[in-house]
Write a protein that holds these residues in place. Structure first.
Motif: not given
Length: 145
Positions: A130-135
């Motif tokens: 999720e962090a990589r997808r949304t930054g």
């Protein structure tokens, strides 16, 4: 002193421990390790309904919950399998879990349902994805992943 800051890490640790214990039950049944199925020293015969399939759900679902990957669907399926075990295997033997040997199945069903509802927490593969997808890194609250 506020304990709120510990909620995310403690929730993640809860998920990790439940997943590890659930995985160990599955490994005992499918692989015959840790004393085997119900202490028999042996694995469950391949494809035997419902025991082998339940152990496979425990093995795979436990691994997914442990790592926090696809946590919600894995925990929901795992919870359902434990509810099935409780109502089909244990509950006919007596009304209360203490009397019918179903305490473990009932606890797993409820713990895994809670994980399915609240998510994986911050220390999980789901949170990393999720962090990589949304930054954006989410709050460490239990429902954050």
């Amino acid at each position: 002193m506020s304990f709120e800051r510990f909620s995310g890490p403690v929730w993640s640790l809860f998920r990790i421990v439940v997943g590890l214990l659930f995985l160990c039950h599955g490994a005992a049944g499918v692989l015959g390790v840790f004393g085997g199925h119900r202490g028999s020293g042996h694995a469950i015969e391949f494809g035997t309904w419902p025991n082998w399939w339940a152990a496979l759900i425990q093995l795979v679902g436990g691994a997914l919950v442990l790592t926090g990957l696809l946590t919600r669907p894995a925990a929901l399926l795992s919870s359902g399998s434990m509810a099935y075990a409780y109502f089909v295997v244990h509950q006919p033997e007596g009304l209360l879990p203490l009397n019918n040997g179903g305490v473990t199945a009932a606890l797993y069903a409820w713990a895994l349902l809670t994980i399915a509802v609240l998510g994986a927490g911050p220390w999980s593969v789901d949170a990393l994805i999720e962090a990589r997808r949304t930054g954006v890194h989410r709050s460490p609250a239990p429902a954050g992943a």
